[in-house]
Every structure is written in structure tokens, then in C-alpha cells.
Design a protein around this motif. Sequence first.
Motif, mmCIF file in Angstrom:
data_model
loop_
_atom_site.group_PDB
_atom_site.id
_atom_site.type_symbol
_atom_site.label_atom_id
_atom_site.label_comp_id
_atom_site.label_asym_id
_atom_site.label_seq_id
_atom_site.Cartn_x
_atom_site.Cartn_y
_atom_site.Cartn_z
ATOM 1 N N LYS A 10 6.240 -6.797 -17.456
ATOM 2 C CA LYS A 10 7.296 -7.384 -18.308
ATOM 3 C C LYS A 10 8.626 -7.375 -17.572
ATOM 4 O O LYS A 10 9.340 -8.370 -17.573
ATOM 5 C CB LYS A 10 7.397 -6.638 -19.624
ATOM 6 N N GLU A 11 8.962 -6.260 -16.928
ATOM 7 C CA GLU A 11 10.217 -6.179 -16.164
ATOM 8 C C GLU A 11 10.220 -7.202 -15.022
ATOM 9 O O GLU A 11 11.244 -7.845 -14.770
ATOM 10 C CB GLU A 11 10.413 -4.772 -15.601
ATOM 11 N N PHE A 12 9.108 -7.334 -14.357
ATOM 12 C CA PHE A 12 8.998 -8.291 -13.269
ATOM 13 C C PHE A 12 9.212 -9.720 -13.768
ATOM 14 O O PHE A 12 9.983 -10.492 -13.184
ATOM 15 C CB PHE A 12 7.620 -8.170 -12.594
ATOM 16 N N LEU A 13 8.548 -10.064 -14.872
ATOM 17 C CA LEU A 13 8.659 -11.419 -15.414
ATOM 18 C C LEU A 13 10.061 -11.689 -15.942
ATOM 19 O O LEU A 13 10.553 -12.827 -15.866
ATOM 20 C CB LEU A 13 7.615 -11.644 -16.502
ATOM 21 N N ASP A 14 10.723 -10.673 -16.475
ATOM 22 C CA ASP A 14 12.085 -10.839 -16.969
ATOM 23 C C ASP A 14 13.046 -11.172 -15.828
ATOM 24 O O ASP A 14 14.050 -11.880 -16.034
ATOM 25 C CB ASP A 14 12.575 -9.586 -17.692
ATOM 26 N N LYS A 41 6.432 9.771 -6.606
ATOM 27 C CA LYS A 41 7.706 9.747 -5.887
ATOM 28 C C LYS A 41 8.554 8.523 -6.233
ATOM 29 O O LYS A 41 9.774 8.562 -6.074
ATOM 30 C CB LYS A 41 7.467 9.794 -4.380
ATOM 31 N N ILE A 42 7.933 7.440 -6.689
ATOM 32 C CA ILE A 42 8.686 6.262 -7.108
ATOM 33 C C ILE A 42 8.101 5.738 -8.406
ATOM 34 O O ILE A 42 6.946 5.990 -8.742
ATOM 35 C CB ILE A 42 8.678 5.128 -6.045
ATOM 36 N N GLN A 43 8.923 5.000 -9.140
ATOM 37 C CA GLN A 43 8.484 4.364 -10.380
ATOM 38 C C GLN A 43 8.428 2.866 -10.139
ATOM 39 O O GLN A 43 9.419 2.263 -9.738
ATOM 40 C CB GLN A 43 9.465 4.698 -11.522
ATOM 41 N N LEU A 44 7.289 2.254 -10.340
ATOM 42 C CA LEU A 44 7.149 0.816 -10.159
ATOM 43 C C LEU A 44 7.525 0.097 -11.445
ATOM 44 O O LEU A 44 7.385 0.644 -12.541
ATOM 45 C CB LEU A 44 5.711 0.467 -9.762
ATOM 46 N N PHE A 104 0.824 -1.205 0.000
ATOM 47 C CA PHE A 104 0.000 0.000 0.000
ATOM 48 C C PHE A 104 0.863 1.261 0.000
ATOM 49 O O PHE A 104 0.555 2.246 -0.681
ATOM 50 C CB PHE A 104 -0.952 0.021 1.193
ATOM 51 N N ARG A 105 1.962 1.226 0.773
ATOM 52 C CA ARG A 105 2.875 2.375 0.802
ATOM 53 C C ARG A 105 3.483 2.627 -0.575
ATOM 54 O O ARG A 105 3.568 3.776 -1.024
ATOM 55 C CB ARG A 105 3.997 2.141 1.824
ATOM 56 N N GLN A 106 3.893 1.552 -1.253
ATOM 57 C CA GLN A 106 4.466 1.699 -2.590
ATOM 58 C C GLN A 106 3.430 2.245 -3.572
ATOM 59 O O GLN A 106 3.752 3.100 -4.408
ATOM 60 C CB GLN A 106 5.000 0.360 -3.097
ATOM 61 N N ALA A 107 2.201 1.767 -3.490
ATOM 62 C CA ALA A 107 1.143 2.262 -4.379
ATOM 63 C C ALA A 107 0.885 3.748 -4.128
ATOM 64 O O ALA A 107 0.694 4.520 -5.080
ATOM 65 C CB ALA A 107 -0.131 1.457 -4.172
ATOM 66 N N GLU A 108 0.890 4.155 -2.870
ATOM 67 C CA GLU A 108 0.680 5.562 -2.529
ATOM 68 C C GLU A 108 1.819 6.427 -3.062
ATOM 69 O O GLU A 108 1.585 7.477 -3.660
ATOM 70 C CB GLU A 108 0.563 5.713 -1.004
ATOM 71 N N LEU A 109 3.077 5.983 -2.857
ATOM 72 C CA LEU A 109 4.230 6.742 -3.359
ATOM 73 C C LEU A 109 4.218 6.816 -4.881
ATOM 74 O O LEU A 109 4.562 7.848 -5.466
ATOM 75 C CB LEU A 109 5.532 6.121 -2.861
#
Length: 73
Positions: A67-71, A60-63, A50-55
Motif C-alpha cells: 500500500k505504501e509503495f502504491l501510494d 535491521k530494516i523495515q520494508l 537480496f541484501r534488503q530481504a536479508e536485513l
Amino acid sequence: MRIIIDVKPQHRNLFIEMAKAVKAKVQIEEEEKDRPPTKEEFLDNLERSFRQAELHSQGKIQLSTLKEFLDEL
């Protein structure tokens, strides 16, 4: 004497019964990957997500993308 035996989950009860038959002490240790997360671990992971989704929504952050996750796997 101590004997350590790694068994598949479906054979766990068989080995426990055999150990009891010879009156051996049984201590079960599950591997980290086999055990489900504890309630505290689950809630910590959920809170972190939840904190990451809010940021991310604040820019403030790039998720990473799916595709990057699966790689990475």
C-alpha cells in the motif's frame, strides 16, 4: 548539420531507411526509460534486493508495505 528526431520505436526502421536513402549518417540513442537494464544493472538490482530481504529478516530494516509503495506512485 545535425538534426535530432524523436520517434516511436515502431517508426524507428522507417527513419533509418530514409536516412540511408539520402546517405546520411545515423546515430541511434535510446532514451533511458525505453532501454532494458543491462546485465550488470539487473544483477546489481537483484543483489540489492537480496541484501534488503536479508536485513529485513534480521530485523535491521523495515520494508514498506505494498500500500505504501502504491501510494508513492
